[in-house]
Every structure is written in C-alpha cells, then in structure tokens.
Design a protein around this motif. Structure first.
Motif, PDB file in Angstrom:
ATOM      1  N   UNK A  43       0.830  -1.215   0.144  1.00 52.19           N
ATOM      2  CA  UNK A  43      -0.127   0.108  -0.093  1.00 52.19           C
ATOM      3  C   UNK A  43       0.808   1.302   0.111  1.00 52.19           C
ATOM      4  N   UNK A  44       2.239   1.072  -0.075  1.00 54.03           N
ATOM      5  CA  UNK A  44       2.921   2.343   0.105  1.00 54.03           C
ATOM      6  C   UNK A  44       2.882   3.006  -1.380  1.00 54.03           C
ATOM      7  N   UNK A  45       3.103   4.374  -1.334  1.00 54.33           N
ATOM      8  CA  UNK A  45       2.898   5.154  -2.696  1.00 54.33           C
ATOM      9  C   UNK A  45       4.009   4.724  -3.606  1.00 54.33           C
ATOM     10  N   UNK A  46       5.211   4.375  -3.045  1.00 52.34           N
ATOM     11  CA  UNK A  46       6.393   4.295  -4.213  1.00 52.34           C
ATOM     12  C   UNK A  46       6.827   2.546  -3.873  1.00 52.34           C
ATOM     13  N   UNK A  47       6.948   1.993  -4.967  1.00 51.23           N
ATOM     14  CA  UNK A  47       7.201   0.545  -4.805  1.00 51.23           C
ATOM     15  C   UNK A  47       8.583   0.159  -5.768  1.00 51.23           C
ATOM     16  N   UNK A  48       8.810  -1.009  -5.708  1.00 49.63           N
ATOM     17  CA  UNK A  48       9.955  -1.505  -6.711  1.00 49.63           C
ATOM     18  C   UNK A  48       9.759  -2.748  -7.039  1.00 49.63           C
ATOM     19  N   UNK A  95       0.275   4.923  -7.638  1.00 50.64           N
ATOM     20  CA  UNK A  95      -1.125   5.487  -8.313  1.00 50.64           C
ATOM     21  C   UNK A  95      -1.089   5.714  -9.653  1.00 50.64           C
ATOM     22  N   UNK A  96       0.022   5.333 -10.574  1.00 51.24           N
ATOM     23  CA  UNK A  96      -0.002   5.360 -11.965  1.00 51.24           C
ATOM     24  C   UNK A  96      -0.314   3.788 -12.439  1.00 51.24           C
ATOM     25  N   UNK A  97      -0.097   2.942 -11.590  1.00 53.29           N
ATOM     26  CA  UNK A  97      -0.043   1.421 -11.735  1.00 53.29           C
ATOM     27  C   UNK A  97      -1.602   0.815 -11.943  1.00 53.29           C
ATOM     28  N   UNK A  98      -1.631  -0.316 -12.663  1.00 53.74           N
ATOM     29  CA  UNK A  98      -2.541  -1.197 -12.631  1.00 53.74           C
ATOM     30  C   UNK A  98      -2.225  -2.610 -12.251  1.00 53.74           C
ATOM     31  N   UNK A  99      -3.033  -3.094 -11.212  1.00 53.86           N
ATOM     32  CA  UNK A  99      -2.998  -4.451 -10.882  1.00 53.86           C
ATOM     33  C   UNK A  99      -3.615  -5.414 -11.753  1.00 53.86           C
ATOM     34  N   UNK A 100      -3.041  -6.317 -12.153  1.00 50.65           N
ATOM     35  CA  UNK A 100      -3.469  -7.276 -12.791  1.00 50.65           C
ATOM     36  C   UNK A 100      -3.026  -8.732 -12.284  1.00 50.65           C
ATOM     37  N   UNK A 101      -3.749  -9.774 -12.563  1.00 57.85           N
ATOM     38  CA  UNK A 101      -3.563 -11.185 -12.116  1.00 57.85           C
ATOM     39  C   UNK A 101      -3.513 -12.013 -13.534  1.00 57.85           C
ATOM     40  N   UNK A 102      -2.460 -12.586 -13.867  1.00 58.91           N
ATOM     41  CA  UNK A 102      -2.312 -13.557 -14.955  1.00 58.91           C
ATOM     42  C   UNK A 102      -1.607 -14.720 -14.271  1.00 58.91           C
ATOM     43  N   UNK A 110       2.460  -0.624 -15.597  1.00 58.57           N
ATOM     44  CA  UNK A 110       2.838   0.668 -15.272  1.00 58.57           C
ATOM     45  C   UNK A 110       3.225   1.662 -16.483  1.00 58.57           C
ATOM     46  N   UNK A 111       2.692   2.813 -16.734  1.00 60.51           N
ATOM     47  CA  UNK A 111       3.211   3.521 -17.935  1.00 60.51           C
ATOM     48  C   UNK A 111       4.733   4.301 -17.631  1.00 60.51           C
ATOM     49  N   UNK A 112       5.386   4.251 -18.681  1.00 62.48           N
ATOM     50  CA  UNK A 112       6.607   4.913 -18.365  1.00 62.48           C
ATOM     51  C   UNK A 112       6.843   6.040 -17.572  1.00 62.48           C
TER      52      UNK A 112
END
Length: 124
Positions: A43-48, A95-102, A110-112
């Motif tokens: 849930x942190x705003x910045x991930x790696x 906040x710019x990322x979309x989670x998907x399960x594949x 994530x957009x560049x």
C-alpha cells in the motif's frame, strides 16, 4: 503449444509505453525489528519491482502524403523506444499502476511516466 514456466509470458503483448512489473520481494520485518502483516508494504505510494516485459514505446505519427491517395501504404508504425528494459529494477509510483493477475500471479502494468528510477545490472 503448451504453456510452461518459460514461455507463458511470451504470449503477452504490452502496448505502447507500458511496462509489466513484478514486485520485488520485500522483508516482512522493519529496520526497527517489527514484523508486518502481508499487504502492508503493497500500500506504499512508491514501490519497486522487476520489469518482466516492455511495450514498443511511443508511436510516431506518419507524415501525410496527399500526392497519391489511392496507394496502399500499409501500416509502417514507428516508435520512440522506452528507456526501461526487461530485467531492470524499477522504482515507480503506485497511483499510476494497474494491478493484474495473470496465471495466478500478481503483476502491475505501469506507464513509463510513472517510473521514477531504474537500476540496470549492465554497465551504461
């Protein structure tokens, strides 16, 4: 063709300037010694995470030629390549990322422009 662990992501095509990222495993223990429940760090705003697949880049519009409109020019789309490459460690904004399960695994698209920093193993 059967799906194996080696080729199951090869069927995916990432579109435009987007990247497919798998989060890096993080410690469940903080620097002060507290153990965190699963999902708190997500849930942190910045991930790696590591870039698994990258899109072709930003499309460049083709010049308009009105000389011979009856000719079929085909689809020669050109792209400005992305700075991020597969295998890079990316630090990005959630906040710019979309989670998907594949295939039962969690990934982020994530957009560049949401990438803050890249770490690449090879020399630049």
């Amino acid at each position: 063709m059967q799906l194996t662990s080696e080729n199951r992501l090869k069927k995916l095509i990432i579109v435009g300037d987007r990247l497919l990222i798998k989060l890096k495993k993080q410690d469940q223990k903080t620097s002060s010694g507290l153990y965190l429940p699963p999902g708190v760090r997500e849930k942190e705003k910045v991930q790696q995470g590591y870039i698994i697949k990258a899109g072709p880049g930003y499309p460049i519009p083709l010049p308009v030629e009105d000389e011979e409109p009856w000719k079929d020019h085909g689809e020669n789309v050109k792209y400005i390549p992305l700075q991020a490459k597969e295998g890079d460690l990316a630090v990005f904004l959630m906040n710019g990322a979309f989670e998907v399960i594949y295939e039962g695994e969690k990934y982020y698209i994530v957009p560049q422009n949401a990438i803050l920093m890249l770490e690449r193993e090879e020399d630049l």
